[in-house]
Design a protein around this motif. Structure first.
Motif, mmCIF file in Angstrom:
data_model
loop_
_atom_site.group_PDB
_atom_site.id
_atom_site.type_symbol
_atom_site.label_atom_id
_atom_site.label_comp_id
_atom_site.label_asym_id
_atom_site.label_seq_id
_atom_site.Cartn_x
_atom_site.Cartn_y
_atom_site.Cartn_z
ATOM 1 N N GLU A 56 27.162 30.015 0.267
ATOM 2 C CA GLU A 56 26.156 30.697 -0.583
ATOM 3 C C GLU A 56 24.886 29.773 -0.502
ATOM 4 N N GLU A 57 25.238 28.616 -0.831
ATOM 5 C CA GLU A 57 24.306 27.290 -0.793
ATOM 6 C C GLU A 57 23.649 27.221 0.803
ATOM 7 N N VAL A 58 24.552 27.398 1.626
ATOM 8 C CA VAL A 58 23.666 27.189 3.083
ATOM 9 C C VAL A 58 22.766 28.449 3.244
ATOM 10 N N GLY A 59 23.197 29.587 2.783
ATOM 11 C CA GLY A 59 22.724 30.847 3.173
ATOM 12 C C GLY A 59 21.215 30.483 2.378
ATOM 13 N N LYS A 62 6.085 27.642 6.867
ATOM 14 C CA LYS A 62 5.197 28.012 7.904
ATOM 15 C C LYS A 62 5.403 27.258 9.148
ATOM 16 N N ASN A 63 5.343 27.962 10.183
ATOM 17 C CA ASN A 63 5.407 27.589 11.475
ATOM 18 C C ASN A 63 6.728 26.603 11.834
ATOM 19 N N ILE A 64 7.878 26.747 10.981
ATOM 20 C CA ILE A 64 9.205 26.328 11.563
ATOM 21 C C ILE A 64 9.674 27.014 12.829
ATOM 22 N N THR A 65 10.226 26.111 13.610
ATOM 23 C CA THR A 65 10.959 26.533 14.648
ATOM 24 C C THR A 65 12.385 26.667 14.626
ATOM 25 N N TYR A 66 12.950 27.409 15.367
ATOM 26 C CA TYR A 66 14.604 27.475 15.513
ATOM 27 C C TYR A 66 15.177 25.946 15.648
ATOM 28 N N LYS A 67 14.645 24.995 16.779
ATOM 29 C CA LYS A 67 15.025 24.014 16.894
ATOM 30 C C LYS A 67 14.925 22.994 15.856
ATOM 31 N N GLN A 68 13.851 23.239 14.969
ATOM 32 C CA GLN A 68 13.821 22.180 13.701
ATOM 33 C C GLN A 68 15.137 22.622 12.624
ATOM 34 N N ILE A 69 15.184 24.029 12.669
ATOM 35 C CA ILE A 69 16.388 24.442 11.809
ATOM 36 C C ILE A 69 17.786 24.155 12.330
ATOM 37 N N GLN A 70 17.893 24.086 13.503
ATOM 38 C CA GLN A 70 19.184 23.799 14.301
ATOM 39 C C GLN A 70 19.365 22.294 13.908
ATOM 40 N N TRP A 71 18.513 21.255 14.115
ATOM 41 C CA TRP A 71 18.330 19.752 13.893
ATOM 42 C C TRP A 71 18.919 19.806 12.413
ATOM 43 N N GLU A 72 18.376 20.356 11.500
ATOM 44 C CA GLU A 72 18.677 20.202 9.962
ATOM 45 C C GLU A 72 20.294 20.484 9.826
ATOM 46 N N VAL A 73 20.790 21.650 10.543
ATOM 47 C CA VAL A 73 22.039 22.130 10.199
ATOM 48 C C VAL A 73 23.059 21.009 10.911
ATOM 49 N N ASP A 74 22.624 20.886 12.281
ATOM 50 C CA ASP A 74 23.407 19.807 13.014
ATOM 51 C C ASP A 74 23.687 18.466 12.161
ATOM 52 N N GLU A 77 27.123 29.434 12.224
ATOM 53 C CA GLU A 77 26.559 29.979 13.736
ATOM 54 C C GLU A 77 25.904 31.060 13.791
ATOM 55 N N LEU A 78 26.553 32.206 13.006
ATOM 56 C CA LEU A 78 26.100 33.668 12.987
ATOM 57 C C LEU A 78 24.825 33.730 12.397
ATOM 58 N N ARG A 79 24.541 32.963 11.422
ATOM 59 C CA ARG A 79 23.129 32.910 10.745
ATOM 60 C C ARG A 79 22.162 32.004 11.749
ATOM 61 N N LEU A 80 22.391 31.104 12.311
ATOM 62 C CA LEU A 80 21.663 30.661 13.454
ATOM 63 C C LEU A 80 21.309 31.404 14.535
ATOM 64 N N LYS A 81 22.143 32.232 14.957
ATOM 65 C CA LYS A 81 22.044 33.328 15.960
ATOM 66 C C LYS A 81 20.896 34.292 15.555
ATOM 67 N N GLU A 82 21.065 34.727 14.218
ATOM 68 C CA GLU A 82 20.126 35.725 13.793
ATOM 69 C C GLU A 82 18.695 35.083 13.578
ATOM 70 N N MET A 142 15.269 36.172 15.477
ATOM 71 C CA MET A 142 14.304 36.411 14.404
ATOM 72 C C MET A 142 12.929 35.606 14.804
ATOM 73 N N LEU A 143 13.167 34.472 15.120
ATOM 74 C CA LEU A 143 11.960 33.739 15.301
ATOM 75 C C LEU A 143 11.459 33.909 16.746
ATOM 76 N N GLU A 144 12.189 34.069 17.767
ATOM 77 C CA GLU A 144 11.852 34.492 19.164
ATOM 78 C C GLU A 144 11.115 35.833 19.478
ATOM 79 N N GLU A 145 11.297 36.580 18.114
ATOM 80 C CA GLU A 145 10.510 37.804 18.474
ATOM 81 C C GLU A 145 9.241 37.924 18.370
#
Length: 75
Positions: A9-12, A22-34, A63-68, A72-75
């Motif tokens: 729940e907290e990770v979600g 604003k303007n966050i990228t997938y790479k930034q989110i992935q870095w935070e998670v990793d 991993e499933l949320r990161l794929k989603e 979403m961010l690439e569209e």
């Protein structure tokens, strides 16, 4: 609620908050998670608060949320 459900729940919530930045990228989110989320979960595995199976479930959720998010961010 147990620890596994609380962490999912907290990770979600954290991932939802990242998406509001604003303007966050997938790479930034992935870095935070990793670099922050995964080690945080690992600490619960290391001290025995989570079973290996529970940890696996949480990592799979991430991993499933990161794929989603990537899609979403690439569209």
């Amino acid at each position: 609620m147990d620890l596994k459900e609380d962490l999912i729940e907290e990770v979600g919530r954290l991932l939802d908050e990242f998406l509001k930045v604003k303007n966050i990228t997938y790479k930034q989110i992935q870095w935070e998670v990793d670099n922050f989320v995964y080690p945080f979960i690992g600490s619960y595995l290391a001290d025995g608060s989570l079973t290996r199976e529970e940890g696996k479930d949480i990592f799979m959720y991430c991993e499933l949320r990161l794929k989603e998010i990537r899609k979403m961010l690439e569209e």
